[in-house]
Design an enzyme around this catalytic site. Structure first.
Site, PDB file in Angstrom:
ATOM      1  N   GLY A  36      50.969  28.263 -15.801  1.00 22.18           N
ATOM      2  CA  GLY A  36      49.955  28.527 -16.819  1.00 22.18           C
ATOM      3  C   GLY A  36      50.025  29.955 -17.316  1.00 22.18           C
ATOM      4  O   GLY A  36      48.993  30.590 -17.580  1.00 22.18           O
ATOM      5  N   ALA A  37      51.243  30.464 -17.488  1.00 22.33           N
ATOM      6  CA  ALA A  37      51.437  31.891 -17.764  1.00 22.33           C
ATOM      7  C   ALA A  37      51.166  32.276 -19.207  1.00 22.33           C
ATOM      8  O   ALA A  37      51.161  33.471 -19.523  1.00 22.33           O
ATOM      9  CB  ALA A  37      52.865  32.297 -17.388  1.00 22.33           C
ATOM     10  N   ASN A  38      50.953  31.320 -20.089  1.00 18.89           N
ATOM     11  CA  ASN A  38      50.830  31.656 -21.511  1.00 18.89           C
ATOM     12  C   ASN A  38      49.408  31.959 -21.959  1.00 18.89           C
ATOM     13  O   ASN A  38      49.197  32.381 -23.096  1.00 18.89           O
ATOM     14  CB  ASN A  38      51.393  30.523 -22.381  1.00 18.89           C
ATOM     15  CG  ASN A  38      50.673  29.209 -22.171  1.00 18.89           C
ATOM     16  OD1 ASN A  38      50.986  28.503 -21.214  1.00 18.89           O
ATOM     17  ND2 ASN A  38      49.723  28.873 -23.019  1.00 18.89           N
TER      18      ASN A  38
ATOM     19  N   TYR B 238      36.364  18.077 -10.569  1.00 18.73           N
ATOM     20  CA  TYR B 238      36.850  19.454 -10.579  1.00 18.73           C
ATOM     21  C   TYR B 238      36.615  20.113  -9.219  1.00 18.73           C
ATOM     22  O   TYR B 238      37.506  20.763  -8.653  1.00 18.73           O
ATOM     23  CB  TYR B 238      36.158  20.255 -11.677  1.00 18.73           C
ATOM     24  CG  TYR B 238      36.603  21.704 -11.748  1.00 18.73           C
ATOM     25  CD1 TYR B 238      37.914  22.034 -12.083  1.00 18.73           C
ATOM     26  CD2 TYR B 238      35.713  22.739 -11.472  1.00 18.73           C
ATOM     27  CE1 TYR B 238      38.329  23.360 -12.136  1.00 18.73           C
ATOM     28  CE2 TYR B 238      36.116  24.068 -11.537  1.00 18.73           C
ATOM     29  CZ  TYR B 238      37.427  24.371 -11.871  1.00 18.73           C
ATOM     30  OH  TYR B 238      37.836  25.685 -11.928  1.00 18.73           O
TER      31      TYR B 238
ATOM     32  N   GLY C 153      45.022  33.003 -20.637  1.00 17.46           N
ATOM     33  CA  GLY C 153      44.010  33.271 -19.632  1.00 17.46           C
ATOM     34  C   GLY C 153      44.483  34.115 -18.472  1.00 17.46           C
ATOM     35  O   GLY C 153      45.151  35.140 -18.623  1.00 17.46           O
TER      36      GLY C 153
ATOM     37  N   GLY D 149      46.695  33.469 -16.198  1.00 12.32           N
ATOM     38  CA  GLY D 149      48.145  33.487 -16.058  1.00 12.32           C
ATOM     39  C   GLY D 149      48.801  34.490 -16.980  1.00 12.32           C
ATOM     40  O   GLY D 149      49.756  35.181 -16.590  1.00 12.32           O
TER      41      GLY D 149
ATOM     42  N   SER E 260      38.364  28.174  -6.856  1.00 11.82           N
ATOM     43  CA  SER E 260      37.165  28.449  -7.646  1.00 11.82           C
ATOM     44  C   SER E 260      35.953  28.370  -6.731  1.00 11.82           C
ATOM     45  O   SER E 260      35.967  27.655  -5.713  1.00 11.82           O
ATOM     46  CB  SER E 260      37.026  27.419  -8.770  1.00 11.82           C
ATOM     47  OG  SER E 260      35.722  27.438  -9.336  1.00 11.82           O
TER      48      SER E 260
END
Length: 311
Positions: free
Chosen positions: A21-23, A176, A25, A27, A151
């Protein structure tokens, strides 16, 4: 640790870091910080286009490390396996793996492999990725680290092994919470198994507090609810800290010398929602070793991934 920031990270030249998820937030901010310290960052992104745009932004800023954008869809175990194979072929070792990507409170969907989407992406995808990359982590010259993003919502989570995929009863927030509890059970069980094997790899968990990212908007967006979108914007503006600040626990867990395996790092402010990194305690359910072992066995069975701890 008091007041720790990304400026306190050590130099990371010759270090290879994988961030899911590096693209966007957390990440994205984590990738930017690793690159600024000279690391080579493999950006595991579901969308190559979004990944390349993010990499270009970081390069135009002050990133000094190398950025390698690769496709990795955590909702598809074939994609996870293909990504890991490329990393193992092109890099001698992985020094840090940040299991960061996630989805939150979305309408019920299933992954390509038939898993409930939140559990599938947040837990099963990362379980498979970590297993595939363990040989590369073990090949690190120093102590490698696996950092798994959880979380505070793990506290409302409960593992229902009789309905793990929430087929009979689905609530977007309970699903979640279950996925975030699974993240912690996995992180702690991984540390126990690494410790028993003698591998020079540590497993650490973290959480960002309340960070203002796009994560909160996917659920309302997929529901087509403009009212929920507006409400989330207000909540983020009032209570959320920046994504850069929210990424600090992950960065601390990945790089700080004081970190040992099995730790849980989160922000030190009011209600653990904002602030600088500190060591914290997750709830009793996350430390249930019987549940952790059972989840591990189920995860191996459902993903088809078994771990090579060497030894």
């Amino acid at each position: 640790m008091a007041g720790w920031t990304a400026d306190d990270m050590p130099a990371m030249e010759d270090q290879t870091v994988v961030v899911t998820g590096a693209n966007s937030g957390l990440g994205y901010e984590g990738t930017k910080a690793f690159a600024r310290k000279g690391a080579t960052v493999v950006m595991a992104c579901r969308s190559l286009d979004r990944g390349e745009r993010a990499a270009s932004e970081i390069r135009r800023a002050d990133g000094r490390g190398e950025l390698d954008v690769r496709e990795c869809d955590l909702a598809d175990l074939d994609s996870v396996a293909a990504f890991a194979e490329v990393v193992r072929e092109e890099y001698d070792a992985v020094d840090v793996l940040c299991n960061n990507a996630g989805v939150m409170a979305i309408p019920r969907q299933e992954t390509a492999d038939g898993f409930e989407m939140q559990l599938g992406v947040n837990h099963f995808g990362h379980f498979a990725l970590t297993g595939h990359l363990l040989p590369a982590l073990r090949a690190s010259d120093g102590e490698a680290r696996v950092v798994t993003q959880s979380s505070g919502a793990h506290e409302m989570g409960e593992l229902d092994f009789a309905d793990l995929q929430s087929e009979r009863d689905y609530g977007k927030w309970s699903a979640y919470g279950q996925s975030k509890l699974a993240n912690l059970l996995f992180a702690y069980e991984l540390e126990r198994r690494l410790d028993e094997s003698g591998a020079d790899v540590r497993s650490v968990a973290c959480h960002p507090g309340y960070a203002d990212t796009d994560l909160q908007f996917r659920g309302p967006r997929e529901m087509g609810s403009s009212l929920r979108m507006a409400g989330m914007k207000v909540a983020n503006a009032l209570f959320g800290q920046s994504a850069a600040q929210g990424a600090l626990p992950m960065l601390y867990a990945a790089t700080a010398e004081a970190v040992i395996g099995g730790e849980y790092v989160g922000p030190d402010g009011l209600l653990d929602m904002r602030g600088h990194p500190e060591f914290q305690q997750s709830n009793a359910a996350s430390r249930d070793e019987a549940d952790a072992e059972r989840l591990w066995d189920v995860s191996e069975e459902l993903t088809g991934v078994t771990y090579d701890f060497g030894g």
